[in-house]
Design a protein around this motif. Structure first.
Motif, PDB file in Angstrom:
ATOM      1  N   TYR A 106      18.749  -8.305  25.984  1.00 43.30           N
ATOM      2  CA  TYR A 106      18.633  -6.257  26.283  1.00 43.30           C
ATOM      3  C   TYR A 106      17.767  -5.475  25.227  1.00 43.30           C
ATOM      4  O   TYR A 106      17.662  -4.325  25.842  1.00 43.30           O
ATOM      5  N   GLN A 107      17.342  -5.631  24.443  1.00 45.38           N
ATOM      6  CA  GLN A 107      16.246  -5.260  23.224  1.00 45.38           C
ATOM      7  C   GLN A 107      14.946  -5.705  23.580  1.00 45.38           C
ATOM      8  O   GLN A 107      14.176  -4.014  23.915  1.00 45.38           O
ATOM      9  N   ARG A 108      14.581  -6.424  24.413  1.00 44.65           N
ATOM     10  CA  ARG A 108      13.492  -6.495  24.686  1.00 44.65           C
ATOM     11  C   ARG A 108      13.244  -5.948  25.775  1.00 44.65           C
ATOM     12  O   ARG A 108      12.543  -5.441  26.485  1.00 44.65           O
ATOM     13  N   PHE A 109      14.369  -5.747  27.343  1.00 43.63           N
ATOM     14  CA  PHE A 109      14.569  -5.315  28.746  1.00 43.63           C
ATOM     15  C   PHE A 109      14.326  -3.166  28.004  1.00 43.63           C
ATOM     16  O   PHE A 109      13.906  -3.098  28.634  1.00 43.63           O
ATOM     17  N   ARG A 110      15.274  -2.971  26.671  1.00 47.23           N
ATOM     18  CA  ARG A 110      15.610  -1.913  26.536  1.00 47.23           C
ATOM     19  C   ARG A 110      13.769  -1.566  26.148  1.00 47.23           C
ATOM     20  O   ARG A 110      13.553  -0.493  27.077  1.00 47.23           O
ATOM     21  N   ALA A 111      12.948  -2.085  25.946  1.00 51.57           N
ATOM     22  CA  ALA A 111      11.358  -1.363  25.051  1.00 51.57           C
ATOM     23  C   ALA A 111      10.598  -1.654  26.578  1.00 51.57           C
ATOM     24  O   ALA A 111       9.757  -0.631  25.923  1.00 51.57           O
ATOM     25  N   ARG A 112      10.308  -2.538  27.104  1.00 58.86           N
ATOM     26  CA  ARG A 112      10.237  -1.967  28.700  1.00 58.86           C
ATOM     27  C   ARG A 112      10.216  -1.093  29.486  1.00 58.86           C
ATOM     28  O   ARG A 112       9.330  -0.778  30.062  1.00 58.86           O
ATOM     29  N   MET A 113      11.459  -1.020  29.493  1.00 60.50           N
ATOM     30  CA  MET A 113      12.324   0.780  29.941  1.00 60.50           C
ATOM     31  C   MET A 113      11.390   1.921  28.612  1.00 60.50           C
ATOM     32  O   MET A 113      10.508   2.962  30.482  1.00 60.50           O
ATOM     33  N   ASP A 114      10.945   2.069  28.240  1.00 60.30           N
ATOM     34  CA  ASP A 114      10.147   2.899  27.354  1.00 60.30           C
ATOM     35  C   ASP A 114       9.470   2.583  27.950  1.00 60.30           C
ATOM     36  O   ASP A 114       8.407   3.862  28.361  1.00 60.30           O
ATOM     37  N   ALA A 115       8.352   1.672  27.390  1.00 58.85           N
ATOM     38  CA  ALA A 115       7.180   1.302  27.975  1.00 58.85           C
ATOM     39  C   ALA A 115       6.674   1.776  29.690  1.00 58.85           C
ATOM     40  O   ALA A 115       5.936   2.533  29.930  1.00 58.85           O
ATOM     41  N   ALA A 116       7.490   1.961  30.005  1.00 54.92           N
ATOM     42  CA  ALA A 116       7.668   1.985  31.714  1.00 54.92           C
ATOM     43  C   ALA A 116       8.113   3.923  31.962  1.00 54.92           C
ATOM     44  O   ALA A 116       8.048   4.350  33.308  1.00 54.92           O
TER      45      ALA A 116
END
Length: 623
Positions: A273-283
């Motif tokens: 989930y932390q990795r997914f959260r980082a992808r959200m931020d990058a998107a």
């Protein structure tokens, strides 16, 4: 939908021809006229955020999301992993969901298999089609949170003669692994594959351990999907996107030696989930929360299935994450472990656990799936099971104790019922690509049948459940903070009207006013904003039959809302003819209440005044 052992679901046919003429609009305006409220009554131009354990809009109001999953059609191949065959169907569905189902939000299913059919290559044609279908709901004033959906990991694990199927991962992801031929053995419910089918458990294990780079590929596709949505929706449309559900019903597959459900969440699920959260931020999704699901067996109501979890070791989730969980009564679905019907307060403890876990994590909660089969041997339980679930979403108290202790009611939970699908009963799905096994009935997916809606023979959208149960009063936006809420829908189980929260005899004038009608009661403490409190008005509350008793004023057939009207009615956005009650206070930190009922016929001023006096004294004594 999806759920552990023992549950079934449905995809309902629903290509909607919405008949709006049956819905009263404000001051005689047509639905088209009512569809253009002022900007101050529309989305406020900012996304929802999480603050003090609540969803909050840009005007500081506490928001409750209610609606459905759209839709299990994504799990099928017949329309290429899209919820709808066309944008026109998506628009019909959105209009009917608003007008018939009373929803203001949907969980919008997406397919990893269709988004990345070839490893490393995102299918922008699929993303474009999904975006246009998603936009149809935003245009109807319905907030959306997308979900990359999976069940049993992937349909490509299952052979053409299998009794079951899955959805989620692309074919190349399955080809990467050396999985055994799938078999569930002696299984009576599709969910038993989650723990008993070796192909499924091994594939799940590989995903969580990033074997073959599977998780990396998924995250890259998720980022591309979110970036596409952010770039192809307008700013005002993007404001209606609540957040993203990263992964449906996560489960370890198999635990390693010495590993527990809790340590699996800590060491594998939460880092994902932390990795997914980082992808959200990058998107470009920095301002939107990730709606994260714990181990799917965390809140199971069968002791043998329940596992420790709830992201206990994730610390304070805060504003960047929302606790997102599902709930199905597996005892009721089993047909064996619960013999009778559900009763008042049946799920109070289960849903209290959700509230308490979210509060401890410092965030809001959403129950993104709940439901019950509408056909088969246990379908007779559906009216009471669903009523008890909605009751538990509204309040943590049974009806029997609500009036005596409303301060313990707890926050109103957001939720999306499984499910709302256009095509129930009219599918043409080749199960596991087998031309000799064409599924047409129900969901066309593992014998499930849970959709709230279908298409009748004339092509009109028709509810499959009691409209009184589904189209409900709820506090869509509260100016301040909710102190207590209840809704007595008086929905029916066959010919029996279910009344679990009657007005007590200690409030005789309120009881007389409500009579045999439905009623909702909201108690809230005002905030510092100027936007009104909004309650959804069901179709069963035509303006001419709606009575409001509030400390802010009383009204029978309340007038059209204006900024100077403390109690008024306005259309909901989207042009569906649905309406909302708007309540305006001019203070901060003050306790207010509003009773809304359709049980009175031209009540006298004396009765309204007497009911108001009773409620004022009741509120003063209870809060």
């Amino acid at each position: 939908m999806d759920m552990p052992n023992m549950r079934a679901r449905l995809i309902v046919v629903f290509v909607v021809t919405v008949v709006l003429s049956g819905f009263l609009t404000v001051a005689g305006t047509s639905p088209a006229t009512a569809a253009t409220p002022s900007d101050s009554l529309w989305f406020d131009g900012t996304p929802l955020t999480v603050h003090d354990g609540r969803f909050v809009d840009g005007q500081g109001r506490e928001v409750v999301l209610r609606g459905y999953n759209v839709s299990g059609e994504t799990k099928l191949a017949e329309n290429g992993g899209l919820p709808f065959a066309s944008v026109a169907d998506a628009r019909r569905s959105a209009a009917a969901l608003r007008a018939l189902g009373g929803g203001n939000a949907v969980r919008f299913l997406l397919s990893w298999a269709e988004a990345e059919p070839v490893r490393g290559q995102v299918d922008t044609a699929y993303l474009a089609a999904a975006t246009e279908q998603l936009r149809a709901f935003l245009d109807a004033g319905i907030r959306v949170y997308p979900d990359f959906h999976q069940d049993l990991y992937s349909r490509h694990l299952f052979h053409t003669g299998s009794w079951y199927t899955g959805d989620g991962a692309p074919e190349w992801a399955v080809d990467a692994g050396s999985y055994p031929k799938e078999s569930c053995g002696i299984c009576f419910f599709w969910g038993q594959n989650i723990t008993q089918n070796a192909a499924v458990t091994k594939a799940q294990y590989d995903f969580w351990h990033n074997t073959y780079g599977l998780q990396d590929a998924f995250l890259a596709t998720a980022q591309s999907t979110m970036a596409y949505l952010a770039q192809h929706l307008t700013d005002s449309e993007f404001a209606g996107v609540v957040g993203f559900d990263p992964y449906n019903e996560p489960y370890a597959g198999t635990y390693e030696s010495g590993q527990t459900s809790r340590t699996w969440e800590r060491d594998l699920l939460w880092p994902f989930y932390q990795r997914f959260r980082a992808r959200m931020d990058a998107a470009g999704w920095q301002a939107k929360p990730a709606l994260v699901e714990p181990n799917l067996f965390w809140n199971a109501n069968i002791a043998s299935q329940k596992q420790e979890g709830g992201l206990l070791d994730a610390g304070t989730l805060g504003t960047r994450y929302v606790l997102n969980t599902h709930f199905y009564d597996q005892k009721a679905i089993s047909g064996i472990l619960m013999w009778g019907k559900a009763n008042d307060g049946q799920y109070a403890t289960d849903f209290a656990a959700i509230r308490d876990r979210a509060a401890a994590a410092g965030t809001a909660a959403v129950v993104s799936e709940y439901g019950h089969p509408l056909s088969g041997t246990v379908s007779d339980k559906a009216p009471t099971v669903l009523k008890a679930m909605y009751q538990a979403l509204d309040s943590r108290l049974p009806g029997a104790s609500w009036w005596s202790n409303p301060a313990a009611s707890g926050p109103v939970l957001s939720g999306s019922q499984w499910q709302w699908d256009l095509y129930n009963g009219r599918h043409h799905e080749l199960m596991n690509d087998n031309p000799g096994k064409v599924l047409t009935s129900g969901d066309a997916w593992n014998d499930e049948d849970l959709s709230a809606v279908r298409l009748d023979d004339s092509g009109a959208a028709t509810l499959r459940q009691d409209a009184r149960l589904l189209d409900r009063i709820y506090p869509a936006a509260t100016s301040g903070a909710t102190a207590a809420f209840t809704y007595e829908d008086r929905s029916r189980d066959g010919s029996t009207t279910l009344t679990w929260n009657p007005v007590p005899s200690t409030l005789p004038n309120v009881s007389r006013l409500v009579g045999a009608g439905q009623y909702g009661l909201l108690v809230w403490r005002s905030g510092s904003g100027t936007a009104p409190t909004e309650l959804h008005l069901p179709a069963s509350f035509p303006i001419a039959a709606t009575t409001v008793v509030s400390d802010l004023g009383t009204a029978y057939a309340p007038p059209p809302y204006t900024a100077s009207t403390p109690v008024g009615v306005a259309p909901e956005p989207g042009g569906t003819g649905s309406r909302r009650l708007l309540l305006t206070d001019a203070d901060s930190g003050t306790l207010h209440y509003a009773l809304v009922t359709n049980g009175a016929t031209a009540p006298s001023a004396d009765l309204l005044g007497a009911a108001r006096s009773e409620l004022t004294a009741w509120a003063a004594a209870r809060f």
